[in-house]
Design a protein around this motif. Structure first.
Motif: not given
Length: 371
Positions: A74, A43, A46-47, A69, A50, A61, A64-65, A72
């Motif tokens: 998952w 993660r 990815a943050a 987003h 992106l 960010r 993403v968390q 992303l």
């Protein structure tokens, strides 16, 4: 670039640090014990990817968390014990053909890559072999040797080392576990952070006690009288029921925002997901209990060989000494192998009750034989 999630893992930091700085390879295979930080690292990477070039990097960010987003994706297995083709067809294979919505990259994270069945793996191969330049795939696994070679060979491996027992014990104490309980859970988890937490909190103490009873009853000829598998199954069933309830509660909340005409379809889908979640959770708990039972026989072999200091159940020295007396190393090794074989069969949709009962009586015959 050094990301906080990567700091305890120098190898992962060296590989993924370059990726997070904007020069990623097309696919990575993050491997290491459960709880070693692979998910958090995926993660975090990815943050960073992106956020590159975004008008609001911190906002990217944060999304993403929170898992919101749009670039992303998952993916987790929907099968009880495997990732199915439908898990990757639309979410990964089809989606990867479309350019990013707003970022420079599209990031796909696939958990438990070792559970990809043949159809899912074959569907994913072309994307792994010839991905668009903007696609980054992060595959996660706790069981590297069970990842199909055709998948593993097309990814850059990233190793995550297990935390030291002392470090793991500190984490468990921070979550409220008593020092003695945290230390025992850290040793018995074999570096698996998730299993350490499962032993240190909630019904973890009950699971350990049930596993010990399951291991000891055959040693003393009490299998028929005590039916030691019953307590293990009770905990496994409770874990499964809790997972099913969580899915049902999620469904009830989701239905409030769906048109009534879509309720039946969603209820059917979520009902199947709940059933599989039940099976996964029950299997995981039972496998954990049997792992602890197998470790009991391993520790008995250490004691019988004069190496008691190597025992994982260090806080059960008196019980180990009692059980090890008069046991041959060959008997104990066979017993541990029987447990490992039973654990491997759990994913084959066997009857848990019959499998555990049969295992207990096989263990008794092995451990009480005079050969």
């Amino acid at each position: 670039m050094t990301l906080a999630a990567l700091e305890p893992h120098p190898h992962a930091a060296a590989v993924l640090g370059a990726a997070a700085s904007g020069k990623p390879s097309h696919a990575y295979l993050l491997h290491g014990p459960a709880g070693s930080g692979k998910r958090a690292a995926a993660r975090a990477v990815a943050a960073e990817l992106l956020a590159i070039g975004a008008p609001d990097p911190d906002g990217a960010r944060l999304r993403v968390q929170h898992g919101t987003h749009p670039d992303l994706t998952w993916v987790t297995p929907s099968g009880a014990h495997e990732m199915l083709r439908r898990d990757v067809d639309e979410a990964v294979v089809a989606a990867s053909a479309h350019t990013p919505f707003e970022a420079r990259f599209r990031v796909f994270v696939l958990e438990r890559a070792d559970t990809l069945n043949d159809e899912a793996a074959n569907a994913l191969l072309k994307t792994l072999e010839e991905p668009p330049h903007y696609v980054v795939l992060l595959l996660l696994t706790d069981k590297l040797t069970q990842v199909m070679p055709t998948i593993a060979s097309r990814c850059q491996p990233v190793r995550f080392d297990p935390p030291a027992p002392a470090q793991l014990a500190q984490r468990l104490q921070a979550r409220g576990a008593a020092p003695a309980q945290a230390e025992a859970a850290a040793r018995l988890s074999l570096g698996d952070g998730e299993r350490a937490i499962a032993l240190a909190v909630g019904d973890g103490a009950a699971l350990r006690a049930a596993a010990e009873r399951f291991a000891r009853s055959p040693l003393h000829g009490r299998t028929g009288a005590e039916r030691p598998w019953a307590a293990l199954l009770e905990i496994a069933n409770a874990r499964g029921a809790a997972a099913r309830t969580a899915h049902e509660e999620l469904l009830a909340e989701e239905l409030q925002f769906l048109p009534r005409k879509e309720h039946k379809k969603r209820e059917t889908e979520m009902g199947e997901q709940a059933r599989r979640a039940d099976r996964r959770a029950a299997t995981g708990a039972l496998d954990h209990g049997l792992q602890l039972a197998g470790l009991w026989y391993r520790d008995l072999a250490c004691v019988a060989a004069g190496a008691a200091e190597l025992a994982h159940h260090a806080d059960r020295a008196a019980e180990l000494a009692e059980d090890a007396e008069g046991r041959s190393l060959a008997q104990l090794q066979t017993a541990a192998e029987l447990v490992d074989d039973a654990r491997a069969r759990l994913a084959l949709n066997v009857s848990y009750d019959l499998a555990c009962e049969a295992l207990a009586f096989r263990l008794e015959r092995t451990l009480l034989s005079r050969s």
